[in-house]
Scaffold this active site. Sequence first.
Site, PDB file in Angstrom:
ATOM      1  N   LYS A 311       0.813  -1.212   0.000  1.00 56.68           N
ATOM      2  CA  LYS A 311       0.000   0.000   0.000  1.00 56.68           C
ATOM      3  C   LYS A 311       0.845   1.261   0.000  1.00 56.68           C
ATOM      4  O   LYS A 311       0.439   2.297  -0.530  1.00 56.68           O
ATOM      5  CB  LYS A 311      -0.927  -0.015   1.216  1.00 56.68           C
ATOM      6  N   HIS A 312       2.031   1.159   0.605  1.00 52.77           N
ATOM      7  CA  HIS A 312       2.853   2.372   0.727  1.00 52.77           C
ATOM      8  C   HIS A 312       4.301   1.994   0.990  1.00 52.77           C
ATOM      9  O   HIS A 312       4.590   1.031   1.693  1.00 52.77           O
ATOM     10  CB  HIS A 312       2.342   3.231   1.887  1.00 52.77           C
ATOM     11  N   SER A 333       2.909  10.087 -12.212  1.00 52.84           N
ATOM     12  CA  SER A 333       3.773  11.224 -12.554  1.00 52.84           C
ATOM     13  C   SER A 333       5.190  11.000 -12.061  1.00 52.84           C
ATOM     14  O   SER A 333       6.149  11.539 -12.622  1.00 52.84           O
ATOM     15  CB  SER A 333       3.212  12.520 -11.963  1.00 52.84           C
ATOM     16  N   GLU A 338      10.274  12.148 -11.407  1.00 51.32           N
ATOM     17  CA  GLU A 338      11.376  11.868 -10.493  1.00 51.32           C
ATOM     18  C   GLU A 338      12.350  10.812 -11.012  1.00 51.32           C
ATOM     19  O   GLU A 338      13.560  10.920 -10.811  1.00 51.32           O
ATOM     20  CB  GLU A 338      10.825  11.436  -9.125  1.00 51.32           C
ATOM     21  N   ARG A 451      -4.233  23.105 -60.793  1.00 51.31           N
ATOM     22  CA  ARG A 451      -5.625  23.378 -60.423  1.00 51.31           C
ATOM     23  C   ARG A 451      -5.688  24.070 -59.066  1.00 51.31           C
ATOM     24  O   ARG A 451      -4.947  23.728 -58.142  1.00 51.31           O
ATOM     25  CB  ARG A 451      -6.432  22.079 -60.374  1.00 51.31           C
ATOM     26  N   ASP A 548       1.110  14.346 -52.881  1.00 53.31           N
ATOM     27  CA  ASP A 548      -0.243  14.094 -53.385  1.00 53.31           C
ATOM     28  C   ASP A 548      -0.830  12.781 -52.873  1.00 53.31           C
ATOM     29  O   ASP A 548      -2.039  12.654 -52.686  1.00 53.31           O
ATOM     30  CB  ASP A 548      -0.267  14.137 -54.915  1.00 53.31           C
TER      31      ASP A 548
END
Length: 692
Positions: A311-312, A333, A338, A451, A548
């Site tokens: 969890k951590h 992030s 980091e 054209r 083209d």
Amino acid sequence: MHTNVELHRESCYLGPHELYFKKLSKQKKQVMEKNGNNRKLRVCVATCNRADYSKLAPIMFGIKTEPEFFELDVVVLGSHLIDDYGNTYRMIEQDDFDINTRLHTIVRGEDEAAMVESVGLALVKLPDVLNRLKPDIMIVHGDRFDALALATSAALMNIRILHIEGGEVSGTIDDSIRHAITKLAHYHVCCTRSAEQHLISMCEDHDRILLAGCPSYDKLLSAKNKDYMSIIRMWLGDDVKCKDYIVALQHPVTTDIKHSIKMFELTLDALISFNKRTLVLFPNIDAGSKEMVRVMRKKGIEHHPNFRAVKHVPFDQFIQLVAHAGCMIGNSSCGVREVGAFGTPVINLGTRQIGRETGENVLHVRDADTQDKILQALHLQFGKQYPCSKIYGDGNAVPRILKFLKSIDLQEPLQKKFCFPPVKENISQDIDHILETLSALAVDLGGTNLRVAIVSMKGEIVKKYTQFNPKTYEERINLILQMCVEAAAEAVKLNCRILGVGISTGGRVNPQEGIVLHSTKLIQEWNSVDLRTPLSDTLHLPVWVDNDGNCAAMAERKFGQGKGLENFVTLITGTEDLLLVEGMSVPKDEAVGALHLIQAAKLGNAKAQSILRTAGTALGLGVVNILHTMNPSLVILSGVLASHYIHIVKDVIRQQALSSVQDVDVVVSDLVDPALLGAASMVLDYTTRRIH
């Protein structure tokens, strides 16, 4: 007035700051005199989760070391106080910070409604806290929904706000929240030069913006000297070696929860197949996180011998783990910010961080829609070592931020001032302008004809002009300019608003510069020709140039049978040869082309018929190769010979192609002027994005 912060930089960062610090020191003395009695600045730091604390903690330590200047109040709320997310408030206590207030603000449910209710609950509870603390300034970090509640409360209670990491771009709802906090904040600390420019573009006062770098880099850049093997063994096992494991951290994308859960499932499948020891961190508390945890448990990740699910991880230890990993994967992030400081390979999945500045260590898998794509990325990245990146910091952010705080003049008016750019005098629109048809000037440079057409947003050719293509460069460029000027003037009479000019030409083209590099043999004196500059200077309009063939494909995508398809292939057909037979009539100076070949075949010319069969078979084999290698959902044949080749091509596919691609449809384009329409689409696709 607040000091005008002008910083020099080394690389993309600030360099020596003697003059800057001297200026701030002088400013501080003046400010303290203004504030009276040398009163300390009362700073409230509010932290909501493990991620923002890693950025705020270095600032908090810095404030704590200067008690003669600052008083620190710490408010803890959000997922810090939830057991399922690790009760991470304990690491704040372990860092020896006194937590002034704990606010339980999370409404469980982990869906969109729960996020909204959590913001509302925080808004209900925060006023009492802020009334009691009466801070001079509140420091708010980032782009989380909890931070939006903090900034809203402080702004409405006339408390100055210092926002950390404003001006950045990621790719989800976080962008909207981050920019909303920017508009509420009085002072800004940003991490990159681009972020600084974004803040200025958002009309923030340049004098109140500090380009400092990311505070977490102050810790990161001194982290590699510590004993890391004991940390690796503690979290991943005694048998794991340095650079031989993976760190996975993936969060839900709140704007597309269903897809992000599917992507997480594919990621876990790829990691299981890759068969390396992997540390998987639980996702954050955003909507969709509960479903992601269910996916982990369904696949048995918590009990799999190759996985450690947690969890951590304390930030100091997390630094060591990512610094010495063989790879980091996910959409956090942290991966794109980091981890670049260590040169660790990163695989960034999906769109959650798509707008971030990244170092070369990051491999993006934007459409992570198959296990195979993710597995391939793992094989490409795992075990590499990239140059260390300092895009987000040079390790000296905290001293700059502290000096910035000291320079704040509390006697200045609290009301923000926005620095709007000058705008033209407002002129009311009349009905004719409102009813104008948004259009493009399209130019087609063919081997025989030149054209120019006015093309509407719906792909209607409003008016077309045709001239023989001159043989020399001078005559040709003058004729193009003349025809475009005439067409632009005619467009006004036709109530068409020309948005730009698109040019389709044969040969190799540099679209970025608008230059024809090498033309086909049919167009003479047409190498290294800058088409954009003379047309743009003459017409005062933006100009796009492309080959083209590419233009024909773009026409199909916008107006033809490729519309709405994710992928398809367009093939242009055409040829020429000297195949004159009785009954054919060709002007003396006209080259024999595809139409003549068709005419000859219809008149019984055996050579013409043989050429059509041979060319059709060769084209069919080419289509088979395209089906096998590119796997498009549709193949479109364009050009005057397309209808004559279609049956031959389909026969070759039936005989030669793998069964898995034989159902791919091959069709003939129904566009009359694909080159002109494709040239117009370049203009219409780009300019209307800016107008509407």
